[in-house]
Structure formats: structure tokens, C-alpha cells
Write a protein that holds these residues in place. Structure first.
Motif, mmCIF file in Angstrom:
data_model
loop_
_atom_site.group_PDB
_atom_site.id
_atom_site.type_symbol
_atom_site.label_atom_id
_atom_site.label_comp_id
_atom_site.label_asym_id
_atom_site.label_seq_id
_atom_site.Cartn_x
_atom_site.Cartn_y
_atom_site.Cartn_z
ATOM 1 N N CYS A 559 10.927 20.965 20.414
ATOM 2 C CA CYS A 559 12.074 20.716 21.284
ATOM 3 C C CYS A 559 13.241 20.208 20.451
ATOM 4 C CB CYS A 559 11.717 19.707 22.376
ATOM 5 S SG CYS A 559 10.788 20.427 23.740
ATOM 6 N N ASP A 560 13.311 20.637 19.212
ATOM 7 C CA ASP A 560 14.344 20.202 18.281
ATOM 8 C C ASP A 560 15.473 21.222 18.298
ATOM 9 O OD1 ASP A 560 15.898 19.317 16.237
ATOM 10 O OD2 ASP A 560 14.372 19.467 14.681
ATOM 11 N N SER A 561 16.494 20.960 19.093
ATOM 12 C CA SER A 561 17.590 21.916 19.229
ATOM 13 C C SER A 561 18.463 21.989 17.980
ATOM 14 C CB SER A 561 18.462 21.556 20.436
ATOM 15 O OG SER A 561 18.993 20.249 20.297
ATOM 16 N N GLY A 562 18.342 21.030 17.068
ATOM 17 C CA GLY A 562 19.138 21.056 15.843
ATOM 18 C C GLY A 562 18.407 21.616 14.645
ATOM 19 N N ALA A 563 17.211 22.161 14.843
ATOM 20 C CA ALA A 563 16.422 22.659 13.715
ATOM 21 C C ALA A 563 17.062 23.896 13.100
ATOM 22 C CB ALA A 563 15.003 22.978 14.171
ATOM 23 N N ASP A 564 16.921 24.022 11.786
ATOM 24 C CA ASP A 564 17.376 25.202 11.058
ATOM 25 C C ASP A 564 16.162 26.078 10.771
ATOM 26 O OD1 ASP A 564 19.355 26.729 9.426
ATOM 27 O OD2 ASP A 564 17.992 26.142 7.810
ATOM 28 N N VAL A 565 16.242 27.361 11.107
ATOM 29 C CA VAL A 565 15.111 28.276 10.958
ATOM 30 C C VAL A 565 15.457 29.357 9.943
ATOM 31 C CG1 VAL A 565 13.585 29.902 12.134
ATOM 32 C CG2 VAL A 565 14.363 27.846 13.325
ATOM 33 N N ARG A 566 14.569 29.568 8.980
ATOM 34 C CA ARG A 566 14.706 30.638 7.996
ATOM 35 C C ARG A 566 13.456 31.501 8.041
ATOM 36 N NH1 ARG A 566 19.904 31.078 7.383
ATOM 37 N NH2 ARG A 566 20.836 29.010 7.284
ATOM 38 N N LEU A 567 13.629 32.819 7.859
ATOM 39 C CA LEU A 567 12.558 33.771 8.088
ATOM 40 C C LEU A 567 12.304 34.639 6.859
ATOM 41 C CD1 LEU A 567 13.910 34.887 11.565
ATOM 42 C CD2 LEU A 567 11.991 33.329 11.178
ATOM 43 N N ALA A 568 11.061 35.103 6.708
ATOM 44 C CA ALA A 568 10.693 36.022 5.633
ATOM 45 C C ALA A 568 9.594 36.939 6.148
ATOM 46 C CB ALA A 568 10.237 35.266 4.386
ATOM 47 N N PRO A 580 13.376 20.495 10.551
ATOM 48 C CA PRO A 580 13.683 19.767 11.777
ATOM 49 C C PRO A 580 14.810 18.765 11.592
ATOM 50 C CG PRO A 580 11.348 19.601 11.166
ATOM 51 C CD PRO A 580 12.094 20.103 9.979
ATOM 52 N N SER A 581 15.464 18.481 12.708
ATOM 53 C CA SER A 581 16.178 17.215 12.819
ATOM 54 C C SER A 581 15.173 16.306 13.512
ATOM 55 C CB SER A 581 17.481 17.390 13.601
ATOM 56 O OG SER A 581 17.259 17.997 14.853
ATOM 57 N N THR A 582 15.480 15.644 14.574
ATOM 58 C CA THR A 582 14.491 14.883 15.326
ATOM 59 C C THR A 582 14.710 15.136 16.802
ATOM 60 O OG1 THR A 582 15.968 12.978 15.293
ATOM 61 C CG2 THR A 582 14.228 13.021 13.637
ATOM 62 N N PRO A 583 13.669 15.174 17.657
ATOM 63 C CA PRO A 583 12.266 14.994 17.282
ATOM 64 C C PRO A 583 11.717 16.252 16.619
ATOM 65 C CG PRO A 583 12.416 15.496 19.599
ATOM 66 C CD PRO A 583 13.842 15.371 19.095
ATOM 67 N N PRO A 584 10.652 16.136 15.807
ATOM 68 C CA PRO A 584 10.178 17.279 15.051
ATOM 69 C C PRO A 584 9.400 18.306 15.867
ATOM 70 C CG PRO A 584 8.824 15.362 14.592
ATOM 71 C CD PRO A 584 9.962 14.888 15.431
ATOM 72 N N ARG A 585 8.854 17.952 17.042
ATOM 73 C CA ARG A 585 8.077 18.903 17.827
ATOM 74 C C ARG A 585 8.072 18.462 19.277
ATOM 75 N NH1 ARG A 585 4.931 17.020 14.122
ATOM 76 N NH2 ARG A 585 4.340 19.067 13.366
ATOM 77 N N ILE A 586 7.483 19.297 20.146
ATOM 78 C CA ILE A 586 7.330 18.889 21.538
ATOM 79 C C ILE A 586 6.463 17.654 21.562
ATOM 80 C CG2 ILE A 586 6.318 19.520 23.759
ATOM 81 C CD1 ILE A 586 7.106 22.369 23.210
#
Length: 611
Positions: A559-568, A580-586
Motif C-alpha cells: 500500500c506504498d503509493s510512493g514506491a518506485d518500481v523498476r522492471l526486467a 519503498p517509501s513507507t509503509p513498505p507493504r500492506i
């Protein structure tokens, strides 16, 4: 070592309950039909992501290598940097690094590894070219630093300079291609100081160009005798005694980005080509080296005749506003050819290249809430549409590899969209019936089959919520408390997690102040946030035609709306790096997590296998 892990049981159970509740409530929820759900736009398989633990404290990159492996770079606890590499997504091995180097990106072709790194503590402005290139032919047991030969002479005028940094590297057999970004800068503040044109006690804040003059904004800090002030001074080119070369440099300041290509099969890499552009992506393919650029770029040298078909090479895309394509069979000689826009009124957002040399692109059509199209382009043929998605805002990350395509998509809120909700949330024998009656809510005693409280409106005036209710905390710590109407003791408390069946998964990230809302005018509106309907999506396709989409909370248990996601993309698997920013997970309120919410969270790595 097999590092595939599992998610927490409480989170998994809650997600299943929330999904079931969402199906039940679909019929009574207000209609926002022009906001698609992942299921609405999915016609392909939905992947299952599993979390892996590489023991990283922070991450610097995740990359698909030219030969189809996935590499992840970052910092270990204790401060050392490391790279982990996998062929299958399960077994991860360490790639030894040159001593004292921070890994920024890496590529591999067989036994040859090429690394971009920088010494710790060195920033982009501290070096003539930021980023060193290292080559290893024994899988990192030893590294040799490659040398970038001098670029064509270009002596800048006084106060002007050119900043450069290595942005990507590609390997094909022994051939190495390095992409270097450069842009010019002009130190106007130093020029003003040398000319005695900075007012006493002031410093320059900003500047804008105005025909044959520069408007300079100054700021003078407050002192004991006067308050702080900001003011503007107009200075003509004549007053500044600028040469013609300096005028050109000022007008180009940070706006003439170029990509320079260096290449070779040894440790001295020669300058081979130059192109306008500010961002490069690419990889080794069977089709040769390809570069996308714009009209005002130039390339050197120019071959006398177009090269023939290549058996291998690197595809390189440079992001510009008006792309053109440059190609080379070997990274030494380059030719220019067309790279067609998909259609008038479309804007290319992201591109990726697969091993066969197909260029995949996402195109936004119209406004922020138009259509997003995915196309495939090969050889000198125009793009061919493979998929179209209505009401998406953008696909701004697209990666290709042996297992297909993976994308990161965003949505935006349409005009007139409503966050109105209707539904039930149950807790300890009581049921909160939201929007019963219409515009209000009811607390229902399930065992007695009667209403405990009925509120005609969810809005309230003044500082206090309606009698018998209390709202506490914000976000994930939010609680709605109901008192026993007879004893005034606490009867039942709904926390943020309990309310997800009504308001949506991770609803607390929306900035909503609570279930009961103070009327506008007596309290400020909602804080900025992400509503459940507008979480970013991650999607996968084997062929660019059939796609399976998931919202981030569903895919990555967050539930971290500020997380940055990178894919490979690997051989038959995908890798996602979530910073993650915070919180790190649900978070389940029953978990009692006492971690420090202000400390940086470690990156989370996920692997999904394709069917």
C-alpha cells in the motif's frame, strides 16, 4: 541458493477477503464506467509474483542483459556494494566488482561483462565524465578500465562548459558500445560576479531569456535592519559584453543534450557517432545497432553505402521529441534512416527492444485520458499496432526480453469522477452499512438484527462527529469508534484495514479524512493521495497483443503509493524491483509492526514466471 519467498499469511488472507467483497459490492457501487479496472483491459494471463530476498539494503539498478540474464545492483548491510545475477529467477550468484566502485548499470554477452561504475562520494559535477567503464572477460574475477577516446574538438567560450555522464553500455561478443550524455552549461552567476553586477548582499536565484536580454532574479536575505526581498534586474547582452559564442552558449544552456556513442572491442573505445537526445535505452539483438534521434542531430562517419544484414549487434534508442533512426551492423559505422511516428496526434512515451530487433513502443493519443497504444516496428517498416487501451493515461515504462513484454501504466482521474461509496464492513458481530440510507450510514447489530445507529448524513458540522462516534488517527492508523448507546462504553471499532471492503484496497492512501466528513468550509478538504481506482498497474504480454494487468497492491502486496518500481525480463520470468517509501507493504493492524517509519526501507524484489 533458492531465494524465492512467500508473502505474509495475514496479508494473503485479507487480500482474498477483499477480492470477494469487491465482487459482492460491484452491483451497488456508484458507476464510474470510464475508469477501467485491470480486469477490464486484461485479455491475457495474470502473473503471480513471489518475493525474493537478496539481502540488499538499497538498490541502484535492475537490468536485462544482452544475453537474457537479469542483474540487480545495490548496497549490502555494512556498506559494501554488490551485483547479483540470475539465469532462471531462482538461483542468484554474486558478480565480483572492481574495488571501490559503485555499480550503476551492467551488461553481458557470454563471458564478457561491461560495467558502468563510479567511486563512492563522487557526484556528477565532480568529474569531467561521470561514470567509468570497466570490462571483464572472466566473469568479474578481474576488471580492466576502458578509456573513452577524446571527442571531436569543441572549445567552449569563457564561462561555458559541457557536462557529460555515461548513461548506458551494451555488449555483443567482444564489441562494446557506450552511450554518453552531454549538455552545455553556462555559469552566469560567475560572469555577473566578475562584471560586478551582483547587488550587495544578494545572490542569483533564477534567470530567463528575453529577446536580447536576460532577466535575473535576485534574493537578499533578511537581516536586523530589513526583511528579505526578491527583485529582478534586466541586463542586455550588450551590457554584459557577451561574445557571439557566449550568447549561443547561454541560449543552449542545458537544452542541447546529445548522446555520444563510443565503441570498440578492446579497452580503448573510439568516438563513433553523435546524436541529439537526452535518454538512451537499448540492448544487443540479432538486427544490429539502432539509434533513434531527431532532425538536428548529426552522425559521423557516414558510410558510402548502407551496410548489409548483420548477424548480431546492439539496438539503441535515444529519446527525443522527434525521433529518427540510426543503425550500424557493428557499432563502428552508422547510417541514418526513418523512424516513423505512429500517427498524427500521438506521442511516443517509452520504447524497448527485444532480442530479434523489434522495437516496441507505447504511444499516448490525445489528452491525459485518451488512448494508449502499443506498437511493434521492424527493419524499415512503420509501426504496427498490437494493442490499444482506452482511458489509460500512459505506459511510461516498457521492457522487453525473452519472456515477452512488461509495462508500467498509470491512470488519471476524469472530470466529474465521484469517490462515493456504498457497501458493508463487518467487525465483531456488527456491520457498518455505508450509504444506507442514501448519503448516510447505519451501524447494524447482526445478532439482534436491528440498527444501533442510523445517520442520515455522513457530513457533520463543527469540531465533533455525531454523538456516539469518534474518529481517531489518519491513514493506516485511522479508527472509527462507536459507543454503546446505553453505557457509553466502547461498542465496536473499525480500523482502516476493516474498511477496505467499502472504500477499496489501500484506501487510506487517498488522503480521505475518514468515514464521517466535516462539511467543506469548516475543515480543509482531503489531502493529496492515491485513490484505489488510480493505483499504477503492471502488465505482461508474451506477444504484445494479449495483456494481463494488475494494480500494484495486488501484484506486490503493498500500500506504498510512493514506491518506485523498476522492471526486467528474463528467459521465462520477470523481475520487479520495488523501492519503498513507507509503509513498505500492506500492513495488518494485528501484526504490531514497531519498525521505525522514518528509516529508509530496503528494496523489495519480486519474481514472476510466465505460463
Amino acid at each position: 541458493m533458492n531465494l524465492l519467498g512467500t508473502r505474509g499469511r495475514s496479508c494473503r488472507s485479507a487480500l482474498l477477503l477483499i477480492a470477494a467483497a469487491a465482487l459482492i459490492l460491484a452491483a451497488c457501487a456508484p458507476s464510474n464506467g470510464d475508469v477501467p479496472t485491470p480486469a477490464d483491459l486484461s485479455n491475457g494471463p495474470i502473473l503471480q509474483w513471489a518475493e525474493v530476498d537478496l539481502g540488499l539494503e538499497s538498490a541502484t539498478f535492475v537490468e536485462t542483459t544482452s544475453d537474457g540474464r537479469v542483474a540487480v545492483g545495490g548496497r549490502l548491510p555494512g556498506g559494501a556494494f554488490a551485483i547479483r545475477v540470475t539465469d532462471d529467477g531462482q538461483e542468484w550468484s554474486a558478480l565480483p566488482l572492481p574495488e571501490g566502485v559503485v555499480p550503476l548499470t551492467v551488461d553481458a554477452s557470454g563471458d564478457r561483462w561491461v560495467l558502468i561504475g563510479a567511486p563512492p562520494g563522487i557526484h556528477r559535477g565532480d568529474a569531467e565524465v561521470f561514470g567509468d567503464v570497466f570490462v571483464s572477460d572472466d566473469r568479474g574475477a578481474s576488471w580492466i578500465e576502458a578509456t573513452l577516446a577524446s571527442m571531436p574538438d569543441e572549445q567552449p567560450p569563457d564561462y561555458a562548459s559541457r557536462s557529460m555522464r555515461v548513461v548506458d553500455v551494451f555488449a555483443s561478443g567482444r564489441q562494446v558500445v557506450v552511450a554518453v550524455l552531454s549538455f552545455s552549461t553556462f555559469d552566469l552567476e560567475s560572469l555577473l560576479a566578475d562584471r560586478g553586477l551582483i547587488p550587495d548582499g544578494a545572490f542569483m536565484v533564477y534567470r530567463t531569456l528575453d529577446d536580447d536580454a536576460i532577466a535575473v532574479e535576485f534574493r537578499r536575505p533578511a537581516n536586523d535592519d530589513s526583511a528579505a526581498e526578491e527583485f529582478e534586474v534586466i541586463l542586455t547582452y550588450t551590457e554584459l559584453a557577451l561574445s557571439a559564442e557566449q550568447i549561443v552558449a547561454i541560449e543552449r544552456d542545458q537544452s542541447d543534450a546529445r548522446i555520444h556513442l563510443f565503441g570498440g572491442d578492446g579497452t580503448t573505445l573510439m568516438h563513433q557517432a553523435e546524436s541529439g537526445g537526452s535518454e538512451a535505452v537499448g540492448r544487443w539483438t540479432e538486427a544490429g545497432f539502432i539509434l533513434l534521434t531527431d532532425d538536428w542531430s548529426h552522425v559521423a562517419p557516414q558510410p558510402q553505402a548502407p551496410p548489409g544484414p548483420a548477424s548480431d549487434g546492439v539496438v539503441l534508442i535515444v529519446t527525443t521529441e522527434s525521433p529518427r533512426k540510426l543503425s550500424s551492423p557493428d557499432g563502428n559505422e552508422w547510417r541514418k534512416g526513418p523512424f516513423d511516428e505512429y500517427a498524427e496526434g500521438t506521442h511516443r512515451e517509452a520504447s524497448a527492444i527485444d532480442a530479434a530487433g523489434f522495437v516496441w513502443s507505447s504511444w499516448r493519443e490525445g489528452s491525459e485520458r485518451g488512448r494508449v497504444r502499443v506498437t511493434r516496428e521492424s527493419a524499415d517498416q512503420p509501426p504496427v499496432e498490437t494493442a490499444v487501451f482506452e482511458h489509460l493515461s500512459t505506459i511510461d515504462q516498457l521492457q522487453a526480453g525473452p519472456a515477452g513484454l512488461v509495462a508500467f501504466a498509470t491512470l488519471s482521474m476524469p472530470d466529474g469522477w465521484s469517490y462515493a461509496r456504498a457497501g458493508y464492513a463487518a467487525k465483531n458481530g456488527y456491520q457498518l452499512r455505508y450509504d444506507e440510507p442514501s448519503g448516510g450510514m447505519t451501524l447494524w447489530d447482526l445478532s439482534a438484527e436491528r440498527a444501533v445507529y442510523v445517520f442520515e448524513s455522513r457530513l457533520f458540522d463543527g469540531p465533533d462527529t455525531p454523538a456516539g462516534t469518534h474518529q481517531q488517527g489518519q491513514g493506516l492508523s485511522y479508527k472509527l469508534v462507536f459507543d454503546d448507546p446505553d453505557t457509553a462504553d466502547e461498542l465496536v471499532t473499525f480500523d482502516a484495514f476493516d474498511l477496505q471492503p467499502v472504500f477499496g484496497q489501500c484506501w487510506w492512501t487517498s488522503g480521505r479524512p475518514g468515514v464521517l466528513v466535516q462539511r467543506q468550509g469548516t475543515q480543509s478538504g482531503w489531502a493529496a493521495g492515491v485513490f484505489p481506482e488510480f493505483w499504477p498497474w503492471v502488465g505482461w504480454s508474451a506477444d504484445g497483443v494479449d495483456w494481463g494487468w494488475q494494480a500494484l497492491p495486488e501484484a506486490f502486496d503493498t500500500c506504498d503509493s510512493g514506491a518506485d518500481v523498476r522492471l526486467a525480463v528474463g528467459a521465462d520470468y520477470l523481475v520487479a524491483m520495488l523501492q519503498p517509501s513507507t509503509p513498505p507493504r500492506i500492513a495488518d493492524p494485528g501484526d504490531g509492526d514497531s519498525s521505525d517509519p522514518t528509516s529508509p526501507a530496503a528494496p523489495r524484489l519480486f519474481v514472476a514466471y510466465v505460463p
